[in-house]
Design a protein around this motif. Sequence first.
Motif, PDB file in Angstrom:
ATOM      1  N   VAL A 281       4.102   9.442  20.047  1.00  0.00           N
ATOM      2  CA  VAL A 281       4.429  11.048  20.233  1.00  0.00           C
ATOM      3  C   VAL A 281       5.959  11.291  20.098  1.00  0.00           C
ATOM      4  O   VAL A 281       6.244  12.031  19.397  1.00  0.00           O
ATOM      5  CB  VAL A 281       3.909  11.464  21.803  1.00  0.00           C
ATOM      6  CG1 VAL A 281       4.357  12.854  21.839  1.00  0.00           C
ATOM      7  CG2 VAL A 281       2.334  11.245  21.726  1.00  0.00           C
ATOM      8  N   ALA A 282       6.793  10.221  20.556  1.00  0.00           N
ATOM      9  CA  ALA A 282       8.248  10.460  20.663  1.00  0.00           C
ATOM     10  C   ALA A 282       8.578  10.225  19.103  1.00  0.00           C
ATOM     11  O   ALA A 282       9.411  10.962  18.622  1.00  0.00           O
ATOM     12  CB  ALA A 282       8.903   9.652  21.624  1.00  0.00           C
ATOM     13  N   LEU A 283       8.014   8.996  18.492  1.00  0.00           N
ATOM     14  CA  LEU A 283       8.187   8.883  16.955  1.00  0.00           C
ATOM     15  C   LEU A 283       8.097  10.066  16.226  1.00  0.00           C
ATOM     16  O   LEU A 283       8.638  10.158  15.233  1.00  0.00           O
ATOM     17  CB  LEU A 283       7.679   7.489  16.825  1.00  0.00           C
ATOM     18  CG  LEU A 283       7.942   7.044  15.543  1.00  0.00           C
ATOM     19  CD1 LEU A 283       9.436   6.609  15.195  1.00  0.00           C
ATOM     20  CD2 LEU A 283       7.280   5.734  15.027  1.00  0.00           C
ATOM     21  N   THR A 284       6.647  10.613  16.692  1.00  0.00           N
ATOM     22  CA  THR A 284       6.136  11.440  15.570  1.00  0.00           C
ATOM     23  C   THR A 284       7.185  12.721  15.653  1.00  0.00           C
ATOM     24  O   THR A 284       7.451  13.273  14.599  1.00  0.00           O
ATOM     25  CB  THR A 284       4.773  12.022  15.929  1.00  0.00           C
ATOM     26  OG1 THR A 284       3.966  10.834  15.954  1.00  0.00           O
ATOM     27  CG2 THR A 284       4.234  13.034  15.253  1.00  0.00           C
ATOM     28  N   SER A 285       7.697  13.071  16.779  1.00  0.00           N
ATOM     29  CA  SER A 285       8.552  14.119  17.168  1.00  0.00           C
ATOM     30  C   SER A 285       9.870  13.865  16.015  1.00  0.00           C
ATOM     31  O   SER A 285      10.332  14.939  15.530  1.00  0.00           O
ATOM     32  CB  SER A 285       8.870  14.422  18.479  1.00  0.00           C
ATOM     33  OG  SER A 285       9.919  15.444  18.505  1.00  0.00           O
TER      34      SER A 285
END
Length: 293
Positions: A281-285
């Motif tokens: 999720v952090a990487l996607t953001s």
Amino acid sequence: MELYQVRAFVAVARIGNVTKAAEALCVTQPAVTGQLKSLEQSLGVALFDRSSGRLTLTRAGELLLPKAEALLAASGELSAIARQLQGELTGRVDFGLPSEPADFLRLGEMATRVHAALPLVELRSRSHSSLQLLDLIRAGTITAGYFIGPHPPRDLQSLSLRSVTYRIAVPLRMAAAHQMGGWRALAELPWIDGLDDSHIHQLMGALFERQGLAPRVVMQVEETSGLDAYVRAGSGCALLREEVAVRGVEHNDWMVWGQAQLDAELYFVTSLEGACDPLTVALTSLVRGVWDR
């Protein structure tokens, strides 16, 4: 029943081939075959029909596949929550890339953002052919990746980042020959292509299939990011990104054939079960931040 057996079942079901699933899982083919048999014995049902020489899901396999995928997703979520309880996100992100220049993929900016926002996360990137990259993500071997294609890949979570247009570049020494005819004359010229499972090969095949033709490929290369060098040298025609093709015309390196073009998209891709993982999720953001400008 073991989690690695369930992971083997899901990988084979998604990829449709034991050998390719084994490669994606980084284990041997006999190991995957043994894991499937052990899982079938544990469950008391056959998951695959092998009688026709082809590997297809049985009715039981079709019914159990969503449950197996949910089990893997729950396992990933459990691990993610445990990491959250420990504090700051840590771990390693294996990121798959198509054979395109780093500047085009904005890899430098992505790496900078990851290092700043996730200092305890190790980022590793490696180029893969398109179809191999998707198999690796489906199998959970790599965390995420960039994929180029006309449509988002099935069975995966995808985020469209930008449109990509490809044009046909023809060496200057072949310009007179190509002007004597249309698509058929173009197909008969020598072509430089990517490997069979590369995004360039898939896109070029689709372009010529629309005309009921196949290009005369004289060479296939693994690193399709360098196709412009072959066109510039006069080795053959190639499918190039529009900005590269237009720049080459301006420098008198080659000519662009007519108005023909092929439109695709650059996608950020993750597995369905890994999409809720806090690190993913952090990487996607962060990836969204790189491209939303």
